[in-house]
Design an enzyme around this catalytic site. Structure first.
Site, mmCIF file in Angstrom:
data_model
loop_
_atom_site.group_PDB
_atom_site.id
_atom_site.type_symbol
_atom_site.label_atom_id
_atom_site.label_comp_id
_atom_site.label_asym_id
_atom_site.label_seq_id
_atom_site.Cartn_x
_atom_site.Cartn_y
_atom_site.Cartn_z
ATOM 1 N N ASP A 66 -5.910 -2.881 11.700
ATOM 2 C CA ASP A 66 -4.779 -1.968 11.808
ATOM 3 C C ASP A 66 -4.654 -1.516 13.257
ATOM 4 O O ASP A 66 -5.539 -1.748 14.084
ATOM 5 C CB ASP A 66 -4.981 -0.764 10.873
ATOM 6 C CG ASP A 66 -3.688 -0.054 10.537
ATOM 7 O OD1 ASP A 66 -2.624 -0.437 11.055
ATOM 8 O OD2 ASP A 66 -3.751 0.913 9.754
ATOM 9 N N CYS A 113 0.821 -1.213 0.000
ATOM 10 C CA CYS A 113 0.000 0.000 0.000
ATOM 11 C C CYS A 113 0.854 1.262 0.000
ATOM 12 O O CYS A 113 2.027 1.252 0.370
ATOM 13 C CB CYS A 113 -0.921 0.000 1.221
ATOM 14 S SG CYS A 113 -2.259 1.218 1.102
#
Length: 226
Positions: free
Chosen positions: A142, A10
């Site tokens: 996360d 990412c």
């Protein structure tokens, strides 16, 4: 059949980083459409990078508290395969944004894990998003920090319920040094890395990408041997 952990790189901003991710064997690449992020990219720039991708590598767009109109504006230029909501979006807001697009796309929702998070919280969270929209694909787990992602900090993996683990995308402070243990212990469907393969914020390091992906594959091989 042995599970192969999927890998998303990412926060890509450069053509050479796309090439490195593809060559190393990434399954997906992520683009950050959050202006406050050091990894922010304009839609037209992302479109140029997506044009480099070969078939079957999915471009994912990360949004933070964006409106349906803002997401649509990005999609006018960048042909994303999946949306990733990484802010404070409710199940209803995610469902509405996904449904409002001309070509409806699946979405992931980031769940930020803090010290107070309990396993049942994650099960309830996933169920809420799954019930809200047929376009919901998965939770991305996360670490809870003041900002939205890219913190380089790990959360306590033991909070992930065993019955949920095989459906999640694991993120948060992952790198080549810890990802083998992470995959071996959690056995997630996929992993997502950003800062752990960078030489600077928004600048990926090809050697770190290679090392990360090889460490994931090492964990997969260990699982096969058990």
């Amino acid at each position: 059949m042995t599970h192969r952990t999927r890998i998303k790189i990412c926060g890509l901003t450069r053509a050479e980083d796309i090439a490195a991710a593809v060559a190393a064997g990434a399954d997906a690449v992520g683009f950050v459409f959050y202006p406050q992020s050091p990894r922010f990219i304009q839609a037209r720039q992302a479109a140029a990078l997506i044009a480099q991708l070969p078939p079957f590598i999915a471009p994912v767009g990360l949004f933070v508290n964006a409106s349906a109109e803002e997401v649509a504006g990005v999609l006018q230029h960048a042909p994303l395969a999946m949306l990733q909501f990484h802010g404070d979006e409710t199940p209803e807001q995610c469902a509405a944004i996904a449904a409002a697009q001309g070509v409806r796309r699946p979405f992931m929702r980031a769940a930020r894990i803090g010290a107070a998070t309990q396993p049942e919280d994650l099960l309830k969270c996933e169920l809420a998003y799954r019930l809200a929209s047929p376009f919901f694909s998965a939770l991305l787990l996360d670490t809870l920090v003041d900002s939205y992602g890219g913190s380089g900090k790990v959360f306590d993996w033991s909070v992930i319920p065993e019955e949920l683990a095989s459906r999640v995308v694991l993120s948060g402070g992952l790198n080549a040094a810890n990802i083998t243990d992470a995959v071996r212990l959690v056995r997630p469907h996929a992993v997502d890395v950003s800062s752990g393969v960078e030489s600077a914020k928004g600048i990926k390091d090809g050697a770190k990408i290679n090392a990360f992906i090889e460490a994931v594959r090492a964990a997969d091989r260990q699982a096969k041997a058990i």
